[in-house]
Design a protein around this motif. Structure first.
Motif, PDB file in Angstrom:
ATOM      1  N   SER A  13     -56.091  36.989  22.837  1.00 47.19           N
ATOM      2  CA  SER A  13     -56.409  38.328  23.366  1.00 47.19           C
ATOM      3  C   SER A  13     -57.484  39.037  22.554  1.00 47.19           C
ATOM      4  N   TYR A  14     -57.974  38.449  21.446  1.00 46.27           N
ATOM      5  CA  TYR A  14     -58.984  39.083  20.591  1.00 46.27           C
ATOM      6  C   TYR A  14     -60.381  38.641  21.042  1.00 46.27           C
ATOM      7  N   GLY A  15     -61.280  39.636  21.199  1.00 48.37           N
ATOM      8  CA  GLY A  15     -62.637  39.352  21.645  1.00 48.37           C
ATOM      9  C   GLY A  15     -63.590  39.200  20.471  1.00 48.37           C
ATOM     10  N   GLU A  16     -64.800  39.764  20.632  1.00 47.97           N
ATOM     11  CA  GLU A  16     -65.822  39.665  19.594  1.00 47.97           C
ATOM     12  C   GLU A  16     -65.844  40.955  18.747  1.00 47.97           C
ATOM     13  N   ASN A  17     -66.505  40.847  17.597  1.00 46.50           N
ATOM     14  CA  ASN A  17     -66.680  41.997  16.680  1.00 46.50           C
ATOM     15  C   ASN A  17     -65.343  42.595  16.234  1.00 46.50           C
ATOM     16  N   PHE A 841     -40.743  49.757   6.622  1.00 44.67           N
ATOM     17  CA  PHE A 841     -41.575  48.991   5.687  1.00 44.67           C
ATOM     18  C   PHE A 841     -42.684  49.889   5.152  1.00 44.67           C
ATOM     19  N   PRO A 842     -43.160  49.621   3.919  1.00 42.96           N
ATOM     20  CA  PRO A 842     -44.175  50.503   3.308  1.00 42.96           C
ATOM     21  C   PRO A 842     -45.517  50.488   4.028  1.00 42.96           C
ATOM     22  N   VAL A 843     -45.849  49.371   4.684  1.00 39.70           N
ATOM     23  CA  VAL A 843     -47.138  49.246   5.380  1.00 39.70           C
ATOM     24  C   VAL A 843     -46.876  48.746   6.791  1.00 39.70           C
ATOM     25  N   ARG A 844     -47.608  49.311   7.781  1.00 35.69           N
ATOM     26  CA  ARG A 844     -47.487  48.882   9.168  1.00 35.69           C
ATOM     27  C   ARG A 844     -48.877  48.514   9.699  1.00 35.69           C
ATOM     28  N   ILE A 845     -48.956  47.337  10.335  1.00 34.06           N
ATOM     29  CA  ILE A 845     -50.202  46.913  11.004  1.00 34.06           C
ATOM     30  C   ILE A 845     -49.966  47.089  12.496  1.00 34.06           C
ATOM     31  N   GLU A 846     -50.558  48.137  13.081  1.00 30.77           N
ATOM     32  CA  GLU A 846     -50.324  48.486  14.485  1.00 30.77           C
ATOM     33  C   GLU A 846     -51.349  47.766  15.358  1.00 30.77           C
ATOM     34  N   VAL A 847     -50.876  46.976  16.358  1.00 30.22           N
ATOM     35  CA  VAL A 847     -51.742  46.202  17.238  1.00 30.22           C
ATOM     36  C   VAL A 847     -51.756  46.830  18.621  1.00 30.22           C
ATOM     37  N   THR A 848     -52.956  47.046  19.151  1.00 27.50           N
ATOM     38  CA  THR A 848     -53.120  47.565  20.509  1.00 27.50           C
ATOM     39  C   THR A 848     -54.090  46.671  21.260  1.00 27.50           C
ATOM     40  N   LYS A 849     -54.035  46.748  22.604  1.00 25.07           N
ATOM     41  CA  LYS A 849     -54.874  45.884  23.432  1.00 25.07           C
ATOM     42  C   LYS A 849     -55.635  46.721  24.450  1.00 25.07           C
ATOM     43  N   HIS A 850     -56.952  46.513  24.514  1.00 25.16           N
ATOM     44  CA  HIS A 850     -57.812  47.231  25.465  1.00 25.16           C
ATOM     45  C   HIS A 850     -58.305  46.241  26.521  1.00 25.16           C
ATOM     46  N   PRO A 851     -58.331  46.625  27.796  1.00 21.74           N
ATOM     47  CA  PRO A 851     -58.711  45.689  28.870  1.00 21.74           C
ATOM     48  C   PRO A 851     -60.105  45.108  28.688  1.00 21.74           C
ATOM     49  N   GLU A 852     -61.059  45.913  28.189  1.00 21.19           N
ATOM     50  CA  GLU A 852     -62.437  45.442  28.083  1.00 21.19           C
ATOM     51  C   GLU A 852     -62.697  44.672  26.792  1.00 21.19           C
ATOM     52  N   THR A 853     -62.329  45.253  25.653  1.00 19.32           N
ATOM     53  CA  THR A 853     -62.694  44.658  24.356  1.00 19.32           C
ATOM     54  C   THR A 853     -61.645  43.725  23.796  1.00 19.32           C
ATOM     55  N   GLY A 854     -60.388  43.753  24.290  1.00 19.28           N
ATOM     56  CA  GLY A 854     -59.331  42.894  23.782  1.00 19.28           C
ATOM     57  C   GLY A 854     -58.487  43.606  22.748  1.00 19.28           C
ATOM     58  N   SER A 855     -57.758  42.826  21.935  1.00 15.43           N
ATOM     59  CA  SER A 855     -56.809  43.378  20.962  1.00 15.43           C
ATOM     60  C   SER A 855     -57.531  43.888  19.715  1.00 15.43           C
ATOM     61  N   ARG A 856     -56.932  44.917  19.075  1.00 14.15           N
ATOM     62  CA  ARG A 856     -57.417  45.474  17.808  1.00 14.15           C
ATOM     63  C   ARG A 856     -56.200  45.825  16.955  1.00 14.15           C
ATOM     64  N   TYR A 857     -56.387  45.927  15.627  1.00 15.77           N
ATOM     65  CA  TYR A 857     -55.271  46.295  14.752  1.00 15.77           C
ATOM     66  C   TYR A 857     -55.724  47.360  13.751  1.00 15.77           C
ATOM     67  N   GLU A 858     -54.728  48.127  13.263  1.00 19.44           N
ATOM     68  CA  GLU A 858     -55.002  49.192  12.301  1.00 19.44           C
ATOM     69  C   GLU A 858     -53.912  49.163  11.232  1.00 19.44           C
ATOM     70  N   ILE A 859     -54.303  49.183   9.934  1.00 17.28           N
ATOM     71  CA  ILE A 859     -53.351  49.179   8.821  1.00 17.28           C
ATOM     72  C   ILE A 859     -52.958  50.627   8.506  1.00 17.28           C
ATOM     73  N   ILE A 860     -51.633  50.913   8.607  1.00 15.76           N
ATOM     74  CA  ILE A 860     -51.101  52.274   8.393  1.00 15.76           C
ATOM     75  C   ILE A 860     -50.070  52.213   7.263  1.00 15.76           C
ATOM     76  N   LYS A 861     -50.248  53.048   6.253  1.00  8.34           N
ATOM     77  CA  LYS A 861     -49.309  53.090   5.134  1.00  8.34           C
ATOM     78  C   LYS A 861     -48.308  54.227   5.360  1.00  8.34           C
ATOM     79  N   ASN A 862     -47.006  53.893   5.361  1.00  6.12           N
ATOM     80  CA  ASN A 862     -45.958  54.877   5.644  1.00  6.12           C
ATOM     81  C   ASN A 862     -45.664  55.732   4.402  1.00  6.12           C
TER      82      ASN A 862
END
Length: 862
Positions: A13-17, A841-862
Motif C-alpha cells: 500500500s506504500y507508494g513513492e516518496n 506504550f511510550p511511542v506510537r507509530i500511527e499509520v494512515t492510508k490515502h487513496p492517491e498517495t498510499g500509506s504514510r506513518y507518523e512517530i508520536i511520543k506519548n
C-alpha cells in the motif's frame, strides 16, 4: 539484528516518496492504525528485504509480484541494521517487464573510517542471499517462528506437530550442523561399502583366473612350434614372388616405351598436317600482297585528298565549338532571367495566400470571444461541484472508519459468543460431574458457578452485538445518501476536461484573430510593390544586358554550316584511304620475307615425313615383345595370394600366442594383487564400523535429541514465568519429550501439555484469548532461547496483532508482560488497531492510508 532504518517504494500500500522509518527514535513502540492501512506491510518489507519472503498466495512460489503496489512496474526496499558492532545495508529491487520480471539484491557493510558503504554483493542473487543468511545466522522460517510474530501466525510454533516443533528447535540450536556431519558419515560409509564390494568382486575374479595358469603355459609352447613352420613357408613364397616381379617390371618398361613411341608417332602426324596448312596460308598471303601492290597509284591519290579535306573540316569544327560555348552561356542567362521572374511570382502568390489566411482568422474574432465567455462560465460551475464532492468524500471516509470499526468488534464478539455456547453445551450434556474439556472432577457448586459465568458472558455478548448492529444500521443510511449524492456530482464533473480544452482552444483562436487584423495592412502593401516590379521587368537586369551581347559574338565568328556538311560527306567517302595506304606499305615490305619462309616450310615438311616412318617401325617391333605380359601378371597374382594366405595364418598364430602369453603374465600379477586386496579389505572393514557408529551418534535420535531434551526445561521455565504474569498464575505449560506407547515402548516426541484451574487440556480446547496468551509466552521463550543458545545476536521482537481476543484484565497483563521483557531486547514493536492499547506504550507509530498517495506513518511520543 537491531533495525536502524527502513525505506520503501511502491511496496504493497506504500507508494513513492515515502520518508524512511527511523528505528533509532524508540526502544519500545506501538504500531497502530485501522485495518488495511499498511501496518503489517512495514514488517513484510523488512522480511522481503532480508530474505526475499513475505505475504503471498498459495499458488505463488515467490512473493515478489504479490508485494508490488497495484498499477506500478517496480518496487524497492532499503533496510539498514546493526549486528555485533557493525552496520549493514540491504537494497532489494523488483521490476515488471513486458513479458518477464527482473530482480536485484545489494548487500553492503558500513566503513566508518571512509564514511561510506562497501559492497558484499556476490556474483548472483542466490549467492548474495546465502551470504546475508550466513551473516545473520538465521533463516526466514526460524525468524518468524521466534522473534518475528507475524499477523495470524503467533501460533506458528504451538500448532505445529511434534516433528515440526523439533525441526524448529533444531534450526534455533543450529543442530543442522550435526545433520551435515551425519550425512557426511553416511556418504563416507556408502563410499567404503562400494569400495569393499568392488574389491571383493575383484578378489573373486583373481581366484577364478588363477586356475588356468598351467593351460596357458602348454598352449604357448604349441603355438610357438606352429609359428616356426609357417615362417619358413612364407620365406620361400617371398623369394619366388620377388623374381616374378623383376621379370614383369622389365616387360612393363617396354610397354612404357611402346606408349611413348605411340604418342610421338601421333605427334609427328599432327605436325605434318599443320605444316601443310602453313604452306597453303603463305601462298595465299603472297597472292594478296601482289594484288595490293598493283593498285598503288589509286591508293596514294585517295590518301592525299583525304588529308586535304580533313584540314578544312577541322577549321570549321573549331568555329562551331566556339558558337556552341556561347549558346550554352546564353541558355544559362535566359534561365537566370526566368528564375528571377519565377521567384517574384512565387513570393507574390505566397503573400496572397498568407493574406487570405489572415483574413479568415480576423473574421472569427467575434465568434471566438463568445466561446471564451461561455467556457469560463462553465468552468466556474465545475469548480463549485469539485469543492462539494471533496466535502462529501471526507464525510464518507469518517462513516467508513466508524462502520469498519463496528464490524471488527462484531466479528470478535460473535466468535466469543459461539465459543461460550459450545462450552455451555458440553457442560450441560455431561451428567457425570466432570469437566467436558479437561475431564477434571467438578462438584455441583463448581459446575453451577462455571455455568452461571458462561451464561452471564453470553447474555452480555448478545446485548453488545445487538447494540453494535443498530449502530451500524444507523450509520449506514446517511452513508448511502452521501454515496448517491457523490455519484450525482461526479456525473456532472465528467465534462471538466472537455470544457477545459474548449476554453484553451477558444482563447487561442481569439488572440490569433486580433493579431491577424494587424498583419493584413502591411502585407497588402508588399503585394502591390512586387506586382509593379514584374510588370516593368525590373528583375535580373545584368543578365538581360549579357543576353544581347551573345547575339553579336555569334555573328562575328563567321561559321558556314553548308560547307561543313559537304566536307563531312567527302571525308566519309574516303574513310578507308589511310587503311589502304598502310596495307600497301606492309605488302611492299614483307613480300620477299614471305617467299623465303615458304621455301623453309617445304623443307621441314619433307623431314617430318621421314621421322614419322622411322617411329612406326620401332613401335611394331616392341608390340611383338609384349604379347606374353598378361600371362606373367596372372602368375604374379596367384603367387601373391599364396603368400597372403600364409602371412594371415602366421599373424593369427602370433596373435593367439601373444594372447595366451599376456594371460599368463597377468596371472603372475594377479597373485601379487590378491595379497594387497586382502590387506585393504581389512582396513575398509575397520572404517565401515567407525562410520556406522558415527551415523547413529550424530543423527536425530543421538546427540541432537539430547541437546533438545536439555533445553526444554529452559523453554518451560521462561514460558511459565511470562504466562504466570498474563493469567495470574492460573495456567502452566509442560513440554514432554517422551511418550509411552500402548506396546509398552517409549517414543520420542515434543508434545505441549497445558493445565489451568479446570485441569489438563489439549491446546485446541482453549479459547482465543487463552490460546493467544499461551502462544505469546512460548514465542517469547523461543526468542530468548534464540538469543542465548543459537549463537545469534538477534535483539528485536515484533508482534503483529492478536490482542483482540483479550479482555481488559488480559490486555493489562499483556502490556505488563511486554514491559517486563523490554530489557531483554533492543527493539520491541507491537502492532495493534485497539484504541485501548495505543496509549499504553511510550511511542506510537500511527499509520494512515490515502487513496492517491498510499500509506504514510507518523512517530508520536506519548
Amino acid at each position: 539484528m537491531i533495525p536502524v532504518k527502513l525505506a520503501l517504494k511502491n511496496f504493497l500500500s506504500y507508494g513513492e516518496n515515502v520518508p524512511p522509518l527511523d528505528f533509532t527514535q524508540f526502544h519500545l513502540a506501538c504500531l497502530s492504525g485501522n485495518n488495511g492501512q499498511g501496518k503489517s506491510a512495514l514488517l513484510d518489507a523488512l522480511t522481503w528485504a532480508v530474505w526475499g519472503e513475505g505475504r503471498k498466495s498459495s499458488q505463488e512460489k515467490k512473493a515478489d509480484h504479490s508485494l508490488l503496489r497495484i498499477g506500478q512496474k517496480d518496487m524497492q526496499v532499503e533496510f539498514i541494521f546493526d549486528l555485533e558492532g557493525d552496520r549493514y545495508r540491504i537494497i532489494r529491487n523488483y521490476s515488471m517487464l513486458q513479458k518477464s520480471s527482473r530482480s536485484s539484491l545489494e548487500f553492503q557493510i558500513y566503513n566508518p573510517k571512509d564514511d561510506k558503504y562497501i559492497s558484499l554483493t556476490a556474483s548472483s542473487i542466490r549467492k548474495t542471499q546465502e551470504r546475508i543468511t550466513k551473516t545473520l545466522r538465521i533463516d526466514y522460517r526460524t525468524f518468524i517462528n521466534s522473534a518475528f510474530i507475524l499477523q495470524g501466525r503467533i501460533d506458528e510454533f504451538s500448532r505445529k506437530n511434534a516433528r515440526e516443533r523439533k525441526e524448529i528447535l533444531s534450526e534455533i540450536l543450529s543442530l543442522s550442523h550435526y545433520d551435515e556431519l551425519a550425512n557426511l558419515a553416511k556418504s563416507h560409509l556408502k563410499e567404503i561399502n562400494n569400495i569393499m564390494m568392488t574389491k571383493e568382486s575383484r578378489l573373486e575374479y583373481i581366484y577364478q583366473e588363477m586356475t588356468n595358469i598351467d593351460a596357458y603355459k602348454q598352449k604357448i609352447k604349441e603355438l610357438s612350434d606352429s609359428y616356426e613352420d609357417i615362417s619358413q613357408k612364407v620365406k620361400k613364397n617371398e623369394d619366388q614372388l620377388n623374381q616374378l616381379k623383376e621379370d614383369i617390371n622389365l616387360l612393363k618398361h617396354k610397354k612404357e616405351q611402346f606408349e611413348e613411341l605411340k604418342d610421338r608417332t601421333e605427334q609427328q602426324r599432327q605436325e605434318i598436317g599443320r605444316g601443310q596448312k602453313q604452306i597453303e596460308l603463305k601462298n595465299k598471303e603472297i597472292a594478296d600482297s601482289k594484288k595490293i601492290i598493283s593498285q598503288k597509284e589509286i591508293i596514294l591519290s585517295n590518301f592525299i585528298n583525304y588529308q586535304k579535306f580533313n584540314t578544312e573540316n577541322n577549321e570549321l569544327t573549331l568555329k562551331l565549338q566556339k558558337i556552341r560555348k556561347i549558346e550554352e552561356e546564353r541558355i544559362l542567362t535566359e534561365r537566370k532571367i526566368e528564375s528571377g521572374k519565377t521567384d517574384l511570382t512565387v513570393e507574390i502568390r505566397n503573400k496572397r495566400d498568407r493574406f487570405r489566411d489572415l483574413q479568415l482568422k480576423a473574421e472569427r474574432e467575434l465568434k471566438s470571444k463568445t466561446e471564451v465567455l461561455e467556457a469560463e462560465k462553465k468552468m466556474r460551475e465545475i469548480k463549485f461541484f469539485e469543492e462539494e464532492s471533496e466535502e462529501i468524500r471526507k464525510k464518507g471516509s469518517e462513516f467508513n472508519i466508524a462502520i469498519n470499526t463496528i464490524k471488527g468488534q462484531l466479528e470478535r464478539l460473535e466468535k466469543d459468543h459461539r465459543d461460550n455456547e459450545e462450552k455451555l453445551r458440553l457442560l450441560r450434556e455431561n451428567p457425570e460431574g466432570e469437566c467436558p474439556l479437561c475431564e477434571a472432577k467438578l462438584n455441583a457448586e463448581r459446575k453451577k458457578k462455571i455455568e452461571t459465568n458462561l451464561s452471564r458472558e453470553i447474555n452480555l455478548n448478545l446485548k453488545e452485538i445487538e447494540r453494535l448492529k443498530k449502530e451500524e444500521e444507523r450509520l449506514g443510511k446517511p452513508r448511502e445518501e452521501l454515496v448517491k449524492k457523490w455519484r450525482e456530482i461526479n456525473q456532472k464533473l465528467k465534462d471538466k476536461d472537455r470544457w477545459q480544452q474548449k476554453l484553451s482552444k477558444a482563447g487561442l483562436e481569439y488572440d490569433e484573430s486580433k493579431q491577424a487584423a494587424k498583419l493584413m495592412v502591411g502585407l497588402q502593401g508588399e503585394i502591390k510593390e512586387i506586382e509593379k516590379i514584374i510588370i516593368e521587368k525590373k528583375y535580373a537586369l545584368e543578365e538581360q544586358i549579357s543576353l544581347k551581347a551573345f547575339e553579336v559574338q555569334i555573328k562575328n565568328i563567321g561559321y558556314e554550316e553548308e560547307k561543313h556538311r559537304q566536307l563531312n560527306g567527302k571525308i566519309e567517302e574516303l574513310g578507308n584511304a589511310p587503311l589502304e595506304k598502310a596495307k600497301l606499305e606492309e605488302a611492299e615490305k614483307k613480300i620477299d620475307s614471305l617467299r623465303d619462309l615458304l621455301s623453309e616450310l617445304k623443307e621441314n615438311y619433307q623431314q617430318k615425313e621421314l621421322n614419322w616412318k622411322d617411329l612406326e617401325k620401332k613401335k611394331e617391333k616392341i608390340k611383338i615383345e609384349l604379347k606374353d605380359l598378361p600371362w606373367w601378371k596372372e602368375k604374379l597374382i596367384q603367387e601373391e595370394q599364396f603368400l597372403k594366405q600364409n602371412q594371415i595364418l602366421k599373424d593369427k598364430i602370433l596373435e593367439e600366442r601373444g594372447g595366451y602369453q599376456s594371460k599368463f603374465e597377468q596371472c603372475l600379477k594377479l597373485e601379487k594383487e590378491k595379497k594387497e586386496i586382502k590387506k585393504e579389505l581389512e582396513e575398509s572393514k575397520r572404517e565401515q564400523n567407525i562410520y556406522e557408529k558415527l551415523m547413529l551418534a550424530l543423527g536425530k535420535n543421538g546427540i541432537q535429541a539430547l541437546i533438545i531434551e536439555n533445553v526444554l526445561p529452559e523453554i518451560e521455565e521462561e514460558a511459565n514465568n511470562l504466562l504466570a504474569k498474563l493469567t495470574n498464575n492460573s495456567t502452566q505449560i509442560t513440554i514432554e519429550s517422551l511418550r509411552d506407547l500402548k506396546s509398552g515402548k517409549i517414543k520420542e516426541t515434543l508434545d505441549l501439555k497445558i493445565s489451568d484451574e479446570l485441569g489438563i487440556r489439549d491446546y485446541e480446547l482453549y479459547s482465543g484469548g487463552e490460546s493467544f496468551r499461551i502462544d505469546f509466552s512460548l514465542r517469547i521463550a523461543l526468542s530468548k532461547l534464540l538469543t542465548r543458545r543459537a549463537g545469534t545476536k538477534l535483539r528485536t521482537l515484533v508482534m503483529d496483532e492478536g490482542f483482540g481476543t483479550q479482555d481488559e484484565e488480559g490486555l493489562d497483563n499483556l502490556v505488563q508482560a511486554i514491559q517486563s521483557i523490554s530489557d531483554d531486547f533492543d527493539k520491541i514493536l507491537v502492532i495493534t488497531h485497539l484504541e485501548s492499547l495505543k496509549d499504553a506504550f511510550p511511542v506510537r507509530i500511527e499509520v494512515t492510508k490515502h487513496p492517491e498517495t498510499g500509506s504514510r506513518y507518523e512517530i508520536i511520543k506519548n
